[in-house]
Design a protein around this motif. Sequence first.
Motif, PDB file in Angstrom:
ATOM      1  N   VAL A 147      26.948  35.805  55.804  1.00  0.00           N
ATOM      2  CA  VAL A 147      26.589  34.576  55.094  1.00  0.00           C
ATOM      3  C   VAL A 147      27.708  34.220  54.130  1.00  0.00           C
ATOM      4  O   VAL A 147      28.119  35.054  53.308  1.00  0.00           O
ATOM      5  N   ARG A 148      28.216  32.987  54.231  1.00  0.00           N
ATOM      6  CA  ARG A 148      29.230  32.513  53.282  1.00  0.00           C
ATOM      7  C   ARG A 148      28.542  32.169  51.971  1.00  0.00           C
ATOM      8  O   ARG A 148      27.801  31.194  51.884  1.00  0.00           O
ATOM      9  N   LEU A 149      28.816  32.969  50.946  1.00  0.00           N
ATOM     10  CA  LEU A 149      28.084  32.812  49.687  1.00  0.00           C
ATOM     11  C   LEU A 149      28.459  31.538  48.945  1.00  0.00           C
ATOM     12  O   LEU A 149      27.658  31.019  48.163  1.00  0.00           O
ATOM     13  N   SER A 150      29.659  31.028  49.188  1.00  0.00           N
ATOM     14  CA  SER A 150      30.046  29.790  48.526  1.00  0.00           C
ATOM     15  C   SER A 150      29.192  28.615  48.994  1.00  0.00           C
ATOM     16  O   SER A 150      29.047  27.609  48.289  1.00  0.00           O
ATOM     17  N   ASP A 151      28.622  28.725  50.207  1.00  0.00           N
ATOM     18  CA  ASP A 151      27.796  27.652  50.762  1.00  0.00           C
ATOM     19  C   ASP A 151      26.305  27.944  50.633  1.00  0.00           C
ATOM     20  O   ASP A 151      25.483  27.091  50.987  1.00  0.00           O
ATOM     21  N   PHE A 152      25.956  29.153  50.176  1.00  0.00           N
ATOM     22  CA  PHE A 152      24.545  29.529  50.147  1.00  0.00           C
ATOM     23  C   PHE A 152      23.833  28.848  48.988  1.00  0.00           C
ATOM     24  O   PHE A 152      24.281  28.885  47.838  1.00  0.00           O
ATOM     25  N   GLY A 167      32.748  36.496  48.463  1.00  0.00           N
ATOM     26  CA  GLY A 167      32.851  35.405  49.425  1.00  0.00           C
ATOM     27  C   GLY A 167      31.849  35.470  50.546  1.00  0.00           C
ATOM     28  O   GLY A 167      31.477  34.445  51.103  1.00  0.00           O
ATOM     29  N   ALA A 168      31.375  36.666  50.906  1.00  0.00           N
ATOM     30  CA  ALA A 168      30.478  36.794  52.055  1.00  0.00           C
ATOM     31  C   ALA A 168      29.509  37.925  51.832  1.00  0.00           C
ATOM     32  O   ALA A 168      29.770  38.877  51.093  1.00  0.00           O
ATOM     33  N   PHE A 169      28.371  37.807  52.474  1.00  0.00           N
ATOM     34  CA  PHE A 169      27.334  38.840  52.439  1.00  0.00           C
ATOM     35  C   PHE A 169      27.018  39.218  53.880  1.00  0.00           C
ATOM     36  O   PHE A 169      26.544  38.383  54.665  1.00  0.00           O
ATOM     37  N   SER A 170      27.305  40.454  54.236  1.00  0.00           N
ATOM     38  CA  SER A 170      27.086  40.896  55.617  1.00  0.00           C
ATOM     39  C   SER A 170      25.655  41.369  55.794  1.00  0.00           C
ATOM     40  O   SER A 170      25.158  42.203  55.036  1.00  0.00           O
ATOM     41  N   LEU A 171      24.999  40.827  56.817  1.00  0.00           N
ATOM     42  CA  LEU A 171      23.637  41.235  57.164  1.00  0.00           C
ATOM     43  C   LEU A 171      23.624  42.269  58.280  1.00  0.00           C
ATOM     44  O   LEU A 171      22.551  42.629  58.772  1.00  0.00           O
ATOM     45  N   LYS A 228      17.961  37.347  46.428  1.00  0.00           N
ATOM     46  CA  LYS A 228      18.444  37.621  45.075  1.00  0.00           C
ATOM     47  C   LYS A 228      19.866  38.199  45.102  1.00  0.00           C
ATOM     48  O   LYS A 228      20.701  37.855  44.257  1.00  0.00           O
ATOM     49  N   LEU A 229      20.142  39.065  46.072  1.00  0.00           N
ATOM     50  CA  LEU A 229      21.478  39.657  46.172  1.00  0.00           C
ATOM     51  C   LEU A 229      22.526  38.606  46.522  1.00  0.00           C
ATOM     52  O   LEU A 229      23.659  38.643  46.023  1.00  0.00           O
ATOM     53  N   MET A 230      22.188  37.677  47.405  1.00  0.00           N
ATOM     54  CA  MET A 230      23.138  36.623  47.754  1.00  0.00           C
ATOM     55  C   MET A 230      23.437  35.738  46.552  1.00  0.00           C
ATOM     56  O   MET A 230      24.605  35.365  46.322  1.00  0.00           O
ATOM     57  N   LEU A 231      22.430  35.390  45.798  1.00  0.00           N
ATOM     58  CA  LEU A 231      22.657  34.578  44.604  1.00  0.00           C
ATOM     59  C   LEU A 231      23.492  35.343  43.591  1.00  0.00           C
ATOM     60  O   LEU A 231      24.393  34.784  42.953  1.00  0.00           O
TER      61      LEU A 231
END
Length: 883
Positions: free
Chosen positions: A643-648, A792-796, A781-784
């Motif tokens: 997940v691209r966190l800048s766009d989340f 920059g990214a959150f790997s699922l 919550k972790l992505m935020l």
Amino acid sequence: MDHVKVNAMIRARRLTPVIGFAFLVFAIWLLKQELRTFSVAEIESYLRSLPPWRILAAIALTSVNYLVLTGYDALAIRYVGERLPYRKTALASFVAYAFSIALGHAVLTGGAIRYRLYSYWRISGEKIAKIVAFCGLAFWVGYLSLGGLVFSLSPPVTPPGFRISPRLLGIAFIGLFVAWLLVNASRRKHIRILRWTVDTPGVRSTIAQAFVASLDLTVAATVLWVLLPPETPLSFGHLLAAYLLAVIAGVVSMVPGGLGVFDGLLVALLSPTVPATVAVGALVAYRGIYYLLPLLAATSTFVGTELVRSHTIQKRAGAVTDALRVWLPTLIPRSLAALTFVAGALLLVTGSLPSSPGQIDAVARLVPVPAIELSHFLGSVAGAALLVVARGLGLRRDGAYWIAIVLLGIGILSGAMRGLGMAEAVLLGITLAFLLPCRRFFRRRSALLAGPRTPGWAPAIVVVLTAAVAIGFFAYREVEYTGELWWRFAVDADAPRFLRGAAGASVVLLLAGLVRLLRSRPRSVGELPTEEAIVRAKRIIASSADTESNLVLLRDKRILFPDQSETKQGDGFLMYAPQGASWIAMGAPIGDPIARDDLAWSFRTAADEAGARIVFYEVSESDLPLMLDLGLVPYKLGEEASVRLSDFTLDGGKRKNLRRILRKLDDAGCTVEIIPVDNAKAVLPELKRVSDAWLGEKSVAEKGFSLGVFDERYLTNFSIAVVRMKLGEESRIVAFANLWLNNRHEGTAATAIAKTEMSIDLMRFDRERAPEGVMDYLFTKLMLWGASEGYGAFSLGMAPLSGLDTETETRALSPLWNRVGAALYRHGEHFYNFQGLRGYKNKFDPDWSSRYLAVPRGNVALAGALVDVTSLIAGGLAGIVRK
């Protein structure tokens, strides 16, 4: 498949080089028998006597033939349902056939070029595979139809010892062609032949294939026809029959371009009506016109196409530089290795031929006879050594680079002292000139003869040495061989020089083979996970872009580091574990690019010498060039969600459910807390309670290798994200996950964000106490939090078998693994929630990137690797049957 069949397949594959070599030996014997009363001078005389108009006619017919060859690809493009301008189809066809005809192994040479060009024109890899298969099938369909007619109506006169009747062969070919037509007429989409499933293109396509291939073979034979003298009492039908029989022998031999096999058999078949020297002279001209000229033109065309393509792409982005950086380290060493091999073969062959009287007399006036004798001997020895060193260049060995330079220098000097021709000297000089500025591509430090087994290399060396010796004995067949001949030294003593040079070359190759065979085999390489090794690995992880590198801290793998003296460009490590017959690496090597490359090859070499199968588990697309360079085949395992966190964001209708879960759990008294690594030890008892409850409820055991386990020593290396929930007066942990936090920052802030990643590993919750949706709550919550911290990214993580096109389950030309994987993905929900897992991760709108299993070629190796990987992750074979 039972073990008897597997062993039979393995034995058959091992016999392949032997069969090809047997064909070559038989062809050389035939050629020697036919030329026993003729001299090399007679062959040269025939070549000089060829009138220019016949050479021009042969060139014109060759052009027509390559125009006909474009018909294969034109039919194939239409068959796969694509529309492509003819100029593009013709370009791909010409370049692919020029390389495959000259170099042999059509699937590897022509197939690789077709993949390169057609993929650039946006044709899928599966359709390209169908195009390659269609073209190969078309050749055999045409061969059966034309060969059947020609062998039945005008069978060639076969040499003594040839026990197969061409007329019966022709009848069999006609029968096979008619049977194939009937199969296509039955409208069956595909049929099973032994282990292969073959698509049936239909009657119309089959007839078109037969027409194009028959025309191709007929025009190709006509090229040779015009190079023979018109007064020769040879009908075109007789020539065509002999040509077709020689073609099939060359193909079956698997010698590049059928070299020696095609020529030897054709000379024998034509011998009743065409003198051997005339046939050999015509074949030499044919090789130059039909093989060499198109190869040179195709090389120039392909390079020009790549330059134009590079210019186009460069206008859009800097992708060209990246592509060159990835592929040049692979292409340049292999190209130089091939050129060096040719140079070595040239030195051996010229060492077997008589010296030009004028040249050797001129040299003798300047240089004493002992120096001439020594230079000749050293030239042959250097040629043999170059054949061995070329393999080291292909493996990018630094020692091979320096030895090759020395040997080429010796070859050039010895050539000058023994009257080497201008063309030979130019080739050696060009090889040396290309090699000198390419030092940076040869950085691997290891023994010259160490490395992975390359089955084709040893037979190729034997073929060259055998051919050189056979040429020498043919050139000096009138010399009486006695013991005194070995000790004769004189300016005109060409035959003794040949014998001594051949003996020296044979000794060099024999010693190289013995050293290779007698090398000790290590049981394993790398370090056990000692504290010192873990500390070193942590330093590398701290600057790594790959969060999965943290798996080394499980301490269940061996760790391979580069030599400390060779890490000027940076450090790195490779983690792996032996299991069964495999050495299984977790991902690609970690660290500095040069260190990663050296580690991969050290691992490949050590595994090969230990007799182990090398396996890389869960490698990314960016690692594929390295995997291919290692000689491995990638098989898609699934896709990783990131997940691209800048766009989340939680805005919009698609996030309605996530917003509902956050409100619900916030109202229920849930909070998310990030516990720093220094304080992680204090909460381990409570985390242990949650973990035990999770394992007990699911009735599963801990896994390993690619998955984190609840181990206090492992978890104290990371920050822990926990979900606390108010239960009465207490706030209890009901869910947790350890965090892999990437701390790599490079360049500007924008670049740093793009190159940093966070991920989670061990995720567990207490089903009895945790509210519904607790993991969605934790992930959100972790992505935020990660976005606010600049990640920059959150790997699922990976979704197994995700991304395998489910339609490939029924496509006959799809690889076996793709069809099995697609079937499991569609119908395996009773065993694993494949589609459900991808659907769950899709709710966060991730980007998907492929992950691969890289193993040696072949279904047997793939099956063995899958069993070993599965048992390793499950903790043994018994763990596979447990949940």
